[in-house]
Enzyme design. Structure first.
Site, PDB file in Angstrom:
ATOM      1  N   LYS A   1       0.856  -1.192   0.000  1.00 54.10           N
ATOM      2  CA  LYS A   1       0.000   0.000   0.000  1.00 54.10           C
ATOM      3  C   LYS A   1       0.890   1.239   0.000  1.00 54.10           C
ATOM      4  CE  LYS A   1      -3.955   1.738   2.752  1.00 54.10           C
ATOM      5  NZ  LYS A   1      -4.759   1.475   3.972  1.00 54.10           N
TER       6      LYS A   1
ATOM      7  N   SER B   1      -9.699   1.471   2.938  1.00 55.67           N
ATOM      8  CA  SER B   1      -8.845   2.285   2.083  1.00 55.67           C
ATOM      9  C   SER B   1      -7.849   1.458   1.250  1.00 55.67           C
ATOM     10  CB  SER B   1      -8.066   3.289   2.935  1.00 55.67           C
ATOM     11  OG  SER B   1      -7.196   2.615   3.827  1.00 55.67           O
TER      12      SER B   1
ATOM     13  N   SER C   1      -9.663  -0.877   7.117  1.00 56.08           N
ATOM     14  CA  SER C   1      -9.072  -0.547   5.815  1.00 56.08           C
ATOM     15  C   SER C   1      -8.413  -1.717   5.096  1.00 56.08           C
ATOM     16  CB  SER C   1      -8.014   0.544   5.984  1.00 56.08           C
ATOM     17  OG  SER C   1      -8.625   1.799   5.966  1.00 56.08           O
TER      18      SER C   1
END
Lengths: 487, 476
Positions: free
Chosen positions: A79, A154, A178
């Site tokens: 990420k 996310s 997330s």
């Protein structure tokens, strides 16, 4: 089967037997990226050349016997809020669109030490604030199961990449769900470790006392393999726990007989989409048939999870994001009158609306007049939630509920309704509030053929129990063998 | 109407630990801009603070030396505000649970002793520095100082005059130096004080409205600023005006203070517990270990000087006001059996020369043993007191030991009776008036004649001998 379709375990076995090379695996995944990326948009940055070079070097070390880790030679991605030395780390924000950290996050260093091949940086909601990856400054990421749907967020890029074969596994961060929510939306396995299990050094903070890095993988076995590599005390993170982590693959045991499972009644019923509810009940039946002792329990303080989360996590975020002021690095407004004006314009232009919303709410909650009413009260309720979980775990090994109230939604449905979006994370927030480990595993599909996730929570550092329960469930169901149909 | 001035101080002392408070960067004054910093202390994203254990130890030391209670549970808090010298946009400080509480320091103003209570001591990080240079158009930032460990010592409003405030600061500085936690160099900013001041009519219980004064860079500036601010507030009230609660900046050149811009509304620092650092638990064993390692503190030393060396309390007070001075005294006394003389030399010529040359005690260019030798030269009658004063200046100029100076410059006392008698006779011949005065009963004239002989011998004659020979000759 193409190489990109395989798991860490399968590839690692083949690498060991010299049936394939790290370069071949890397090339297979890079080809997959080339092919799917225009449609899916998982990556913000791809470092193909570096990946191939690294694969070549790692292969040498595998050949000469210096690298024995099961992660050696396996291509993966992280990420874009995890710092990678010399590689842009943007948090999917205009604010950091030009930021290249001069250091690696501890997890990156550990993965490199294990011979991992980094393919690139994955899309996400800006500063990990969002549930659909739609707040990214750069692009939309699409759900591999249905490109009209969001991948969740996310960590949408991290989940979509693994589900589509654009990475063999990925790292994501989880502040309120997330990691688990997108893993669930994309039909893959995601584990949020106990707070303090994995070093946060180099993870660009969203909400410091909630954030935790974890793996997104194709199955539970891979999850244990990655967990082995990334957990452990780090002197650079004072909140990392000073405990001896076991070899998590030891818990990959197909047996839940006698396992005591509590089903949080607060989270079943009206809250859930009918089809999610059905998949969940079916999953409970599977576990029961395998010998687990399931019963309903009540965790009444969980209904306060949403306000507690919104106050504390936004408060911490409002402080953590203060450093993006245009002075030292990152975006700075082109024109400004004075210092004050530079701050105002830089932050007005550099942050998107969701980030601004949370900064404003968090700042308000911390202001002198509101502190007692919001922040302090929320801390007290956080303690209540922790206590309630502690009590429950005296009796139960695992607490069970779905990962999300419904399946992947269409683009644009949540962005205009922030409260709806926050509410959507109600099932994942409690684990972050109490710092507990939680795993999501695929447990079915709705009538749109969208994946449903089963969530299991355990007591702090109970990752072993989680892996065992999740592994058993996985081995006795067929969901892990379903992959999205992507041409 | 008679007014009483009420003063409280907030003193920041930079701790002299090897590394900074939350990273391993060197903790050192100066250096080229941005060379003593890392991703941590320059606020890069993703980097976490790690508490330097020495900072906790130093703070405990300071707390114990100031009679504080050490908190068993303490934690760091974030103080949020925007300023370019603060790289993270928050300062990691302590708000709710400071490490030390409820202490006191005893001050002595003109023989009057008074305890000044310490409300608390807390740990925090320093910020960087802005450089407004001619280079380019903008302001530059140097993060070398960012992350320097500080303790802030906050007193109760117990002081009633500039002298008391000064005495407190001098005592505080001495203590911090004695326990070796800070070098307390005000000119380098390692000791900084903010003054909270209000006035009230004598006899009134409630405090008046207080102002906070910043930018006080020397003890002298603090004294002047207090006197100015007290006068300003009294005049304001007397003329029917109002004193506002505000932060004021002292301009030492102009000798005035003025209200700082945009400080009218109280700033909201949005304090909250630092989530990146776990709370600090301090057990009694740790506290006791530090307590037992504390060196002798200024007050104890002072008492010992009075007891052991029979020094007047006044002298002992001055000697122990600075660690360097006090250590210098101790060292000299080890090599001398005349403690009183050592003290006199330090209190007199040494301090005077330091002041004249604007030097710090650290800069004395010769070791304390040399002062002991000088005193021994006088006591043995090898040089006179007045020559000794000259030798002492030479010691400052050259750093040479006194024996060498005396030898090189031929400054030994002349004790040759015949040679001196010859000069005595010459002086008598050249000053018939004084001789007549003496013989006429004005014995004071003798002093003048002695002086003339000493002058003629450039001070090298043994004064006792001169006296004796003059009286002999005058009596003839």
């Amino acid at each position: 089967m193409e190489l990109y379709e395989l798991t860490i375990k399968q590839l690692s076995d083949m690498l060991k037997k010299k049936q394939i090379s790290a370069v071949e695996v890397t090339r297979s995944v890079l080809d997959r990226i080339d092919k799917l990326e225009p449609a899916l948009g998982c990556y913000i940055t791809i470092v193909a050349e570096k990946a191939l070079q690294d694969a070549e070097n790692v292969q040498k070390d595998i050949d000469n016997g210096t690298l024995r880790s099961p992660l050696a030679g396996i291509p993966m991605a992280v990420k874009d809020n995890i710092c990678t030395e010399g590689i842009p780390t943007t948090c999917a924000s205009k604010m950091l669109s030009n930021f290249k950290p001069p250091y690696n996050a501890t997890v990156i260093r550990k993965l490199y030490d294990n011979g991992a091949i980094l393919l690139g940086k994955l899309n996400m909601d800006e500063f990990a604030m969002g549930s659909s990856t739609e707040t990214s400054y750069f692009k939309k990421t699409r759900n591999p199961w249905n490109v009209e749907r969001v991948p969740g967020g996310s960590s949408g890029g991290s989940a979509a990449a693994v589900a589509s074969g654009e990475a063999i596994y990925s790292l994501a961060s989880d502040t309120g769900g997330s990691l688990r929510q997108p893993a669930s939306f994309c039909g893959v396995v995601g584990l949020k470790p106990t707070y303090g299990s994995v070093s946060r050094y180099g993870l660009i903070a969203c909400a410091s006392s909630f954030d935790q890095i974890g793996p997104i993988t194709k199955d539970v076995t891979d999850c244990a393999l990655v967990l082995n590599a990334i957990t452990g005390r780090d002197e650079k993170d004072s909140t990392s726990a000073n405990i001896e982590h076991p070899d998590y693959t030891k818990f990959l045991i197909n047996d839940v007989k006698g396992l005591k499972i509590g089903i949080a009644s607060e989270f079943i019923g009206d809250l859930l989409d009918k089809e999610v509810q059905k998949a969940f009940i079916d999953a409970v039946d599977v576990l029961k048939k395998l010998g687990a002792e399931c019963e309903e329990i009540s965790l009444p303080s969980l209904k306060n999870a949403l306000p507690v989360y919104c106050i504390l996590a936004f408060a911490e975020a409002s402080s953590n994001l203060g450093r993006y002021d245009g002075v030292k690095y990152g975006y700075r407004a082109k024109e400004y009158k004075d210092l004050e004006d530079m701050y105002r314009r830089t932050r007005s232009e550099g942050f998107g609306p969701e980030v601004k919303r949370r900064i404003l709410l968090g700042t308000y909650a911390l202001s002198a007049e509101q502190y007692d009413k919001y922040y302090k009260k929320a801390l007290q309720v956080r303690r209540m939630i922790c206590d309630e979980f502690n009590d429950a775990f005296k009796k139960y090994d695992i607490i069970l509920y779905p990962t999300t109230p419904d399946t992947a939604f269409k683009f644009g449905t949540m962005t205009k309704e922030p409260m709806q979006m926050y509410k959507h994370d109600i099932l994942t927030m409690p684990a972050n509030i109490a710092g507990l480990p939680a795993i999501t595993v695929p447990c079915g599909f709705d009538s749109n053929n969208l994946p449903v996730g089963l969530q299991m929570l355990s007591k702090p550092f109970g990752e072993g129990k989680l892996l065992q329960a999740a592994y058993t469930f996985e081995q006795n169901t067929e969901f892990r063998n379903s992959r999205p149909c992507l041409s | 109407m008679d007014y009483e001035v009420v003063i409280g101080l907030e003193v920041h002392a930079e701790l002299s630990t090897n590394s900074k408070i939350f990273c391993s960067c060197i903790n050192e004054f100066g250096g080229d801009p941005n060379t003593h910093c890392c991703p941590g202390c320059s606020g890069m994203p993703g980097v976490l603070p790690v508490m330097n254990k020495s900072v906790i130890e130093y703070a405990i030391k300071a707390g114990l030396a100031m009679n504080c209670t050490i908190s068993k549970f303490t934690r760091m808090d974030r103080k949020n505000y925007f300023y370019p010298d603060l790289p993270g946009a928050y300062q990691i400080s302590q708000h709710k649970y400071p490490i030390c509480r409820n202490g006191y320091i005893e001050i002595d103003v003109n023989g009057k002793k008074k305890p000044i209570r310490i409300h608390h001591i807390h740990m925090e990080e320093d910020a960087g520095k802005l450089i407004h240079s001619d280079y380019g158009t903008g302001t530059l930032v140097d993060y070398n100082r960012a992350g320097t460990p500080l303790i802030e010592i906050v007193t109760e409003p117990d002081m009633r005059s500039a002298e008391e405030a000064r005495a407190f600061l001098e005592k505080l500085k001495a203590i911090l130096q004695f326990i070796d936690v800070s070098d307390c160099k005000m000119q380098e900013g390692s000791l900084r004080a903010d003054v909270n001041l209000s006035v009230r009519p004598k006899g009134q219980e409630e405090f008046g409205v207080r102002t906070e004064m910043k930018n006080l860079n020397s003890f002298k500036a603090i004294v002047r600023a207090i006197e100015y601010e007290a006068k300003r507030q009294i005049e304001e009230i007397e003329s029917g005006g109002v004193v506002y609660r505000e932060t004021r900046r002292w301009d030492d050149n102009k000798g005035i203070s003025y209200a700082m811009r945009d400080k009218e509304q109280a700033e909201d620092y949005r304090y909250f517990p630092e989530p990146d650092l776990p709370p600090i638990i301090i057990d009694s064993e740790w506290i006791e270990r530090i307590r037992s390692s504390l060196p002798e503190l200024p007050d104890a030393r002072k008492e010992r000087y009075v007891r052991e060396f029979s020094l007047p309390e006044y002298d002992a007070n001055i000697l122990t006001s600075s660690k360097v001075l006090s250590d210098f005294f101790e060292k000299a006394v080890q090599h001398s059996n005349n403690a009183k003389a050592v003290s006199n030399w330090i209190m007199g010529d040494l301090l005077r020369i330091l002041k004249e040359r604007e030097m710090e005690a650290e800069e004395i260019p010769f070791p304390a043993e040399h002062l002991a030798s000088l005193i021994s030269l006088i006591d043995k009658g090898i040089i006179s007191g007045s020559i000794a004063k000259k030798v002492f200046v030479k010691m400052f100029d050259t750093g040479k030991d006194p024996e060498t100076i005396v030898k090189e410059e031929g400054l030994q006392v002349v004790a040759d009776e015949n040679a001196i008698r010859k000069i005595v006779l010459e002086v008598m011949e050249n000053n018939p008036g004084s001789v007549a005065d003496y013989k006429g009963g004005k014995t004071k004239a003798l002093g003048f004649l002695v002086g003339q002989v000493m002058k003629a011998t450039k001070g090298k004659a043994d004064p006792k001998l001169v006296n004796k020979l003059l009286i002999e000759e005058l009596s003839k």
